[in-house]
Design a protein around this motif. Structure first.
Motif, PDB file in Angstrom:
ATOM      1  N   ARG A   1     -22.551  19.640 -25.804  1.00 26.11           N
ATOM      2  CA  ARG A   1     -21.786  20.867 -26.015  1.00 26.11           C
ATOM      3  C   ARG A   1     -22.673  22.067 -25.760  1.00 26.11           C
ATOM      4  O   ARG A   1     -23.855  22.078 -26.115  1.00 26.11           O
ATOM      5  CB  ARG A   1     -21.232  20.922 -27.440  1.00 26.11           C
ATOM      6  CG  ARG A   1     -20.084  21.901 -27.628  1.00 26.11           C
ATOM      7  CD  ARG A   1     -19.517  21.819 -29.039  1.00 26.11           C
ATOM      8  NE  ARG A   1     -20.336  22.563 -29.972  1.00 26.11           N
ATOM      9  CZ  ARG A   1     -19.882  23.528 -30.775  1.00 26.11           C
ATOM     10  NH1 ARG A   1     -18.618  23.860 -30.766  1.00 26.11           N
ATOM     11  NH2 ARG A   1     -20.687  24.139 -31.608  1.00 26.11           N
TER      12      ARG A   1
ATOM     13  N   TYR B   1     -19.210  34.463 -29.713  1.00 24.94           N
ATOM     14  CA  TYR B   1     -19.021  34.313 -31.155  1.00 24.94           C
ATOM     15  C   TYR B   1     -19.365  35.613 -31.875  1.00 24.94           C
ATOM     16  O   TYR B   1     -18.754  35.957 -32.876  1.00 24.94           O
ATOM     17  CB  TYR B   1     -19.933  33.211 -31.708  1.00 24.94           C
ATOM     18  CG  TYR B   1     -19.462  31.802 -31.465  1.00 24.94           C
ATOM     19  CD1 TYR B   1     -18.588  31.173 -32.345  1.00 24.94           C
ATOM     20  CD2 TYR B   1     -19.907  31.078 -30.360  1.00 24.94           C
ATOM     21  CE1 TYR B   1     -18.165  29.874 -32.138  1.00 24.94           C
ATOM     22  CE2 TYR B   1     -19.492  29.774 -30.140  1.00 24.94           C
ATOM     23  CZ  TYR B   1     -18.619  29.181 -31.037  1.00 24.94           C
ATOM     24  OH  TYR B   1     -18.204  27.888 -30.822  1.00 24.94           O
TER      25      TYR B   1
ATOM     26  N   ALA C   1     -22.876  26.240 -26.409  1.00 23.55           N
ATOM     27  CA  ALA C   1     -22.320  27.346 -27.194  1.00 23.55           C
ATOM     28  C   ALA C   1     -22.871  28.661 -26.670  1.00 23.55           C
ATOM     29  O   ALA C   1     -24.083  28.803 -26.487  1.00 23.55           O
ATOM     30  CB  ALA C   1     -22.656  27.178 -28.673  1.00 23.55           C
TER      31      ALA C   1
ATOM     32  N   GLN D   1     -16.180  30.243 -25.991  1.00 25.66           N
ATOM     33  CA  GLN D   1     -17.139  30.141 -27.086  1.00 25.66           C
ATOM     34  C   GLN D   1     -17.998  28.888 -26.928  1.00 25.66           C
ATOM     35  O   GLN D   1     -19.168  28.882 -27.305  1.00 25.66           O
ATOM     36  CB  GLN D   1     -16.389  30.102 -28.425  1.00 25.66           C
ATOM     37  CG  GLN D   1     -15.636  31.390 -28.725  1.00 25.66           C
ATOM     38  CD  GLN D   1     -14.463  31.173 -29.662  1.00 25.66           C
ATOM     39  OE1 GLN D   1     -14.249  30.082 -30.180  1.00 25.66           O
ATOM     40  NE2 GLN D   1     -13.667  32.211 -29.867  1.00 25.66           N
ATOM     41  N   TYR D   2     -17.412  27.852 -26.381  1.00 24.20           N
ATOM     42  CA  TYR D   2     -18.136  26.591 -26.216  1.00 24.20           C
ATOM     43  C   TYR D   2     -17.583  25.836 -25.013  1.00 24.20           C
ATOM     44  O   TYR D   2     -16.463  26.083 -24.550  1.00 24.20           O
ATOM     45  CB  TYR D   2     -18.007  25.720 -27.476  1.00 24.20           C
ATOM     46  CG  TYR D   2     -16.576  25.370 -27.813  1.00 24.20           C
ATOM     47  CD1 TYR D   2     -15.959  24.250 -27.264  1.00 24.20           C
ATOM     48  CD2 TYR D   2     -15.823  26.175 -28.665  1.00 24.20           C
ATOM     49  CE1 TYR D   2     -14.642  23.939 -27.549  1.00 24.20           C
ATOM     50  CE2 TYR D   2     -14.503  25.879 -28.958  1.00 24.20           C
ATOM     51  CZ  TYR D   2     -13.916  24.756 -28.398  1.00 24.20           C
ATOM     52  OH  TYR D   2     -12.607  24.459 -28.666  1.00 24.20           O
TER      53      TYR D   2
ATOM     54  N   TYR E   1     -17.505  21.665 -23.701  1.00 28.23           N
ATOM     55  CA  TYR E   1     -17.860  20.254 -23.832  1.00 28.23           C
ATOM     56  C   TYR E   1     -18.301  19.728 -22.466  1.00 28.23           C
ATOM     57  O   TYR E   1     -17.641  19.984 -21.454  1.00 28.23           O
ATOM     58  CB  TYR E   1     -16.669  19.432 -24.325  1.00 28.23           C
ATOM     59  CG  TYR E   1     -16.392  19.580 -25.799  1.00 28.23           C
ATOM     60  CD1 TYR E   1     -17.189  18.935 -26.738  1.00 28.23           C
ATOM     61  CD2 TYR E   1     -15.334  20.363 -26.254  1.00 28.23           C
ATOM     62  CE1 TYR E   1     -16.938  19.073 -28.099  1.00 28.23           C
ATOM     63  CE2 TYR E   1     -15.073  20.500 -27.610  1.00 28.23           C
ATOM     64  CZ  TYR E   1     -15.887  19.851 -28.522  1.00 28.23           C
ATOM     65  OH  TYR E   1     -15.641  19.991 -29.859  1.00 28.23           O
TER      66      TYR E   1
ATOM     67  N   GLY F   1     -12.227  27.254 -25.818  1.00 32.04           N
ATOM     68  CA  GLY F   1     -13.192  26.272 -25.349  1.00 32.04           C
ATOM     69  C   GLY F   1     -12.950  25.852 -23.915  1.00 32.04           C
ATOM     70  O   GLY F   1     -11.849  25.992 -23.374  1.00 32.04           O
TER      71      GLY F   1
END
Length: 477
Positions: A356, A363, A358, A343-344, A346, A104
């Motif tokens: 967030r 993924y 994504a 993957q993500y 914040y 992340g």
């Protein structure tokens, strides 16, 4: 409709003992499947008020642009075979993508951090940094875990300066509530229990201290030593979309003889001698009474259960209103390589409605096409609805998802009905009051599963472990 009524009458008047599982999110799905698999002779009915099962594991389907999730999620191993064989055994091993860790990032202070999801102090220019780090190390030595609210937790964990000048304002931005009015759980819902403060080389030595390690993160998560990594793997279906996974899950459940009722809700719980004996169920606006109820597994939220069991008590409770929640699904012509293998991300800068981001290709590397798919989770207040789409577009430009509106070949804003409960002291206290009131009723064949069924119960693995423990006792398996 006639067939449905006949089917319901037969099931409801059946002398076979029935267990109802209310709420078809991950906790309810697991509970229903586990109970049926463990005792095939039981009639298990999974019930949900929406028109489909899956909760946050559902997917959207768009013509020309395919599948997007309702906020993309990873399914994790728990290390407990009875859970993992159910949750991950629905798909064959070759149908899963094993993810290379939980990778992340964070967008904060106008900077996209790809090394860590934790806030990087090295990107903050201030002459006070030596004071911040001194207070941080002092907090690690003292290690005071007694905290009444999120602000106190941050002060005890990081020292006063970092807590009040960096961390608390971010919490307040996300949850739109003063940090002193938030429960300590708010810190755990975000990457806020650690910060990045040192370069990689000195950090490798500092990691030897568990007190430092619990507060300070390594600057590049990809360099984390194996001994500090979780041994629980994360998975996402190779065939894009968790809706595909939910369908496989429920197909198996139906093949075992389980029942699924959508567009349904429990209107009344009838109790005799501390046992639920029957339920009044509304399905497609028709109300029926179900007899021979062996038990009720509730996974649809404690406030709803409280309202059904004790509306007078529930009326007296005082909740802070939830944040409004939306998912924005986009396809962009701009290359998403800026996000590397994240993957993500914040988004923690003040004033942003995007919470967030994504990135689907990280993924699901086996995506069927070359579309650059991204989902954005949006948190906002009711008075922020006007002009929301334009605001989101500008935020996407700032973050670097697109350079301009013309980079978007698809943009769809999906407003979710439930909203996101705020982890305020008031809300957590009311939930505890509900739990205590339900417990005082001593209903022997009722169990509660899912988020906040117990204190500090929020994350997927913990929810499933709690459910398993209760289900074993509940079904006498």
């Amino acid at each position: 409709m006639l067939f449905l009524i006949i089917y319901l009458r037969i099931l409801m008047n059946s002398t076979t003992e029935k267990i109802f599982v209310c709420g078809a999110g991950i906790a309810g799905m697991f509970s229903a499947y586990y109970l049926k698999k463990s005792n095939p002779n039981l009639d298990i009915v999974l019930i949900d008020k929406s028109d489909s099962v899956g909760g946050l594991l559902k997917s959207f389907q768009y013509e020309n642009y395919g599948i997007f999730d309702v906020g993309i999620h990873t399914l994790y191993q728990t290390g407990i075979d009875q859970i993992d064989e159910v949750v991950l055994g629905v798909l064959e091993q070759e149908e899963w993508s094993e993810l290379p860790g939980d990778i992340g990032g964070t967008y904060v202070n106008g900077i996209l951090q790809t090394g860590s999801p934790y806030i990087d102090l090295r990107n903050i220019e201030t002459n006070e940094k030596p004071i911040w780090l001194g207070e941080l190390l002092e907090a690690a030595v003292v290690e005071n875990d007694e905290s009444d609210n999120a602000l106190e937790y941050l002060v005890n964990h990081f020292g006063n300066s970092l807590a009040t000048k960096v961390m608390a304002p971010i919490l307040e931005k996300v949850f739109k509530t003063k940090a002193s009015e938030l429960n300590t759980m708010a810190v755990k819902l975000l990457p806020m229990n650690r910060i990045v403060a040192f370069d990689d080389l000195p950090m490798q030595d500092l990691m030897l201290s568990s007190k430092i390690r619990s507060r300070v993160a390594i600057p590049n998560q990809r360099n984390l030593k194996e001994e500090y990594k979780s041994n629980k793997k994360g998975f996402y279906p190779k065939k894009l979309g968790l809706g595909f996974y939910v369908k496989a899950f429920m197909d198996d459940f139906l093949k075992m003889g389980g029942h699924i009722w959508t567009n349904s809700q429990i209107a009344k719980i009838n109790i005799s001698s501390n046992e639920i004996c029957s339920l009044n169920v509304i399905k497609n606006n028709e109300e029926f009474t179900v007899e021979n109820v062996k038990g009720l597994c509730w996974g649809a939220g404690l406030p709803v259960l409280s309202w059904v069991l004790d509306p007078g008590f529930t009326k007296e409770l005082n909740f802070d209103p939830p944040l409004k929640n939306a998912i924005v699904n986009v396809v962009t012509s701009k290359n998403v390589d800026r996000f590397k293998d994240l993957q993500y991300v914040y988004v923690l800068d003040g004033g942003y409605s995007i919470f967030r981001v994504a990135i689907y290709k990280n993924y699901c590397p086996n995506m069927d096409n070359e579309l650059n798919k991204i989902s954005l989770e949006i948190l906002y207040l009711k008075d922020e609805e006007e002009g929301l789409e334009d605001k989101i577009l500008q935020e996407m430009i700032n973050i670097g998802i697109v350079d301009c509106k013309n980079d978007l070949s698809f943009f769809q804003l999906e407003k979710l009905t439930a909203g996101v409960p705020r982890p305020t002291q008031k809300n957590i206290s009311s939930i505890r009051d509900i739990r205590n009131n339900i417990s005082a009723k001593k209903i022997n064949n009722l169990i509660c599963v899912g988020s906040l069924a117990e204190d500090n119960l929020y994350f997927q693995s913990d929810i499933l472990k709690d459910a398993l423990k209760k289900l074993k006792h509940f079904a006498n398996i």
